[in-house]
Design an enzyme around this catalytic site. Structure first.
Site, PDB file in Angstrom:
ATOM      1  N   PRO A 172       5.528  54.161  35.543  1.00 55.62           N
ATOM      2  CA  PRO A 172       4.408  54.716  34.538  1.00 55.62           C
ATOM      3  C   PRO A 172       5.209  55.318  33.584  1.00 55.62           C
ATOM      4  CG  PRO A 172       4.232  55.658  36.886  1.00 55.62           C
ATOM      5  CD  PRO A 172       5.429  54.784  36.984  1.00 55.62           C
ATOM      6  N   GLY A 224       7.686  61.834  33.926  1.00 61.04           N
ATOM      7  CA  GLY A 224       8.748  61.990  34.484  1.00 61.04           C
ATOM      8  C   GLY A 224       9.705  61.226  35.437  1.00 61.04           C
ATOM      9  N   GLY A 263      11.470  58.685  34.375  1.00 61.00           N
ATOM     10  CA  GLY A 263      12.783  58.230  33.826  1.00 61.00           C
ATOM     11  C   GLY A 263      12.642  56.689  33.329  1.00 61.00           C
ATOM     12  N   SER A 264      11.203  56.569  32.786  1.00 61.64           N
ATOM     13  CA  SER A 264      10.781  55.210  32.304  1.00 61.64           C
ATOM     14  C   SER A 264      11.710  54.828  30.988  1.00 61.64           C
ATOM     15  CB  SER A 264       9.533  55.188  31.929  1.00 61.64           C
ATOM     16  OG  SER A 264       8.916  54.111  30.991  1.00 61.64           O
ATOM     17  N   SER A 265      11.835  55.711  30.217  1.00 62.67           N
ATOM     18  CA  SER A 265      12.566  55.447  28.838  1.00 62.67           C
ATOM     19  C   SER A 265      14.061  54.921  29.067  1.00 62.67           C
ATOM     20  CB  SER A 265      12.483  56.258  27.822  1.00 62.67           C
ATOM     21  OG  SER A 265      12.794  57.496  28.262  1.00 62.67           O
ATOM     22  N   ALA A 266      14.614  55.832  30.169  1.00 60.13           N
ATOM     23  CA  ALA A 266      16.192  55.504  30.574  1.00 60.13           C
ATOM     24  C   ALA A 266      16.401  54.297  31.095  1.00 60.13           C
ATOM     25  CB  ALA A 266      16.478  56.709  31.369  1.00 60.13           C
ATOM     26  N   ALA A 267      15.227  54.009  32.062  1.00 62.25           N
ATOM     27  CA  ALA A 267      15.371  52.693  32.896  1.00 62.25           C
ATOM     28  C   ALA A 267      14.991  51.448  32.021  1.00 62.25           C
ATOM     29  CB  ALA A 267      14.193  52.879  33.949  1.00 62.25           C
ATOM     30  N   ASP A 317      18.802  61.886  33.542  1.00 63.12           N
ATOM     31  CA  ASP A 317      18.155  60.613  33.847  1.00 63.12           C
ATOM     32  C   ASP A 317      19.144  59.277  33.828  1.00 63.12           C
ATOM     33  OD1 ASP A 317      15.895  62.248  33.688  1.00 63.12           O
ATOM     34  OD2 ASP A 317      14.671  61.061  32.385  1.00 63.12           O
TER      35      ASP A 317
END
Ligand code: PMV
Length: 319
Positions: free
Chosen positions: A97, A101, A103-107, A148
């Protein structure tokens, strides 16, 4: 160039140390395998396109809000020595989601870089992956500590201190982590700014502050160091107590909110050994520590009954 190539990245959970990590204190973070981003690169026709839940179209026409993703694509291509827009299609699917928190953007950045390098059949070094993902994170989050990107790109649990060599942690605990989404978007940037503002006020004489924000940051750092010892001693009860204490200091710092507090309280009442927010806070996710699979399931159930939009359970035992 490979006809089809894929790159994957998991989410991450900060066990201890969010916010204080920004001020040079340690953080403990774990890869969170229950959620992931998968990027598939295929040879296309015409221009460079991207397809994801939020956008479907040409990379060069992507709206400004997706600048960090655009940057991850462009920077990867630059590092691959591809100067012109290649005729490829980038498809991104994710179960992480966004803005919770986890880490979506880093992933997303890590999986995009991995997929593009795989499609050009070139090795992606750790330092190249760090450069691409961390610079993309800077666009998404201002001045991220790097916890992250480190956790997600290394795919290992880490004891992270900004600017210092990474310490890999051997997590092997007889317990489970329950992760619950409040269902509300987290506000990492705002929360980080709030802590910075309070530290500024303290430095300018403190006005009517009833606690020392810098003192809290110090204590949070000490709680993280103690948590590392508890992890190494495999003392799950001690770790739970340290998590509970950290939540109190994070609350004082103004990075929790009513939805997080409610779920933290619910988890404790359902038997959790410890519970706290995870990540930037002010919405997003919380975590709870359980000593058995049965206990983890009943905590998850209680959290869902009390409004969590989604829950996950991750074993802390070594596989
Ligand atoms: O909300 P997330 O997953 O981006 O985590 C933020 C963690 C902070 O410590 C609050 C900020 C940072 O840069 O480390």
């Amino acid at each position: 160039m490979a006809k089809t190539a894929q790159g994957r990245a998991s989410g991450k959970i900060i066990l201890m140390g969010e916010h204080s990590v920004v001020y040079g204190k340690p953080a403990i973070a774990l890869p969170f395998e229950a959620v992931e981003v998968l990027t598939t690169v295929t040879e296309g026709e015409g221009d460079l396109t991207v397809n994801c839940a939020f956008y479907d179209g040409l990379v060069h026409e992507m709206p400004k809000v997706y600048e960090s993703l655009k940057h991850a694509i462009r920077f990867s291509l630059y590092r691959l020595g591809v100067s012109q827009n290649p005729a490829i299609k980038i498809e991104i699917t994710s179960t992480i989601p966004a803005e919770r928190g986890m880490g979506s953007s880093a992933a997303v950045a890590v999986s995009v870089a991995r997929a593009l390098f795989a499609s050009y059949e070139k090795e992606l070094t750790e330092s190249e992956l760090w450069d691409i993902a961390q610079s993309s994170e800077k666009i998404a989050h201002g001045n991220p500590s790097g916890v992250d990107v480190t956790t997600i790109s290394r795919e290992q649990s880490v004891y992270f201190v900004k600017g210092q060599p990474i310490e890999i942690l051997d997590v092997d605990l007889p317990g489970y982590l329950v992760v619950a989404d409040t269902g509300h978007i987290g506000h990492t940037l705002e929360a980080v700014q709030h802590v910075a503002d309070w530290i500024d006020i303290e430095n300018q004489g403190g006005a009517d502050l009833y606690f020392s924000p810098q003192g809290h940051i110090e204590i949070l750092g000490e709680l993280v160091a103690a948590s590392k010892e508890a992890l190494l001693d495999r003392d799950i009860n001690r770790l739970g107590k340290l998590m509970n204490r950290a939540q109190g200091y994070l609350y004082d710092l103004g990075v929790s909110d009513a939805s997080l507090e409610h779920l933290v309280q619910t988890a404790r009442e359902a038997g959790a050994l410890g519970a706290k927010l995870t990540g930037g806070g002010r919405g997003g996710c919380m975590i709870a520590l359980a000593s058995s699979a049965d206990q983890a399931h009943s905590i998850a159930q209680a959290l869902e009954q009390e409004g969590a939009s989604q829950t996950w359970i991750q074993s802390l035992a070594k596989v």
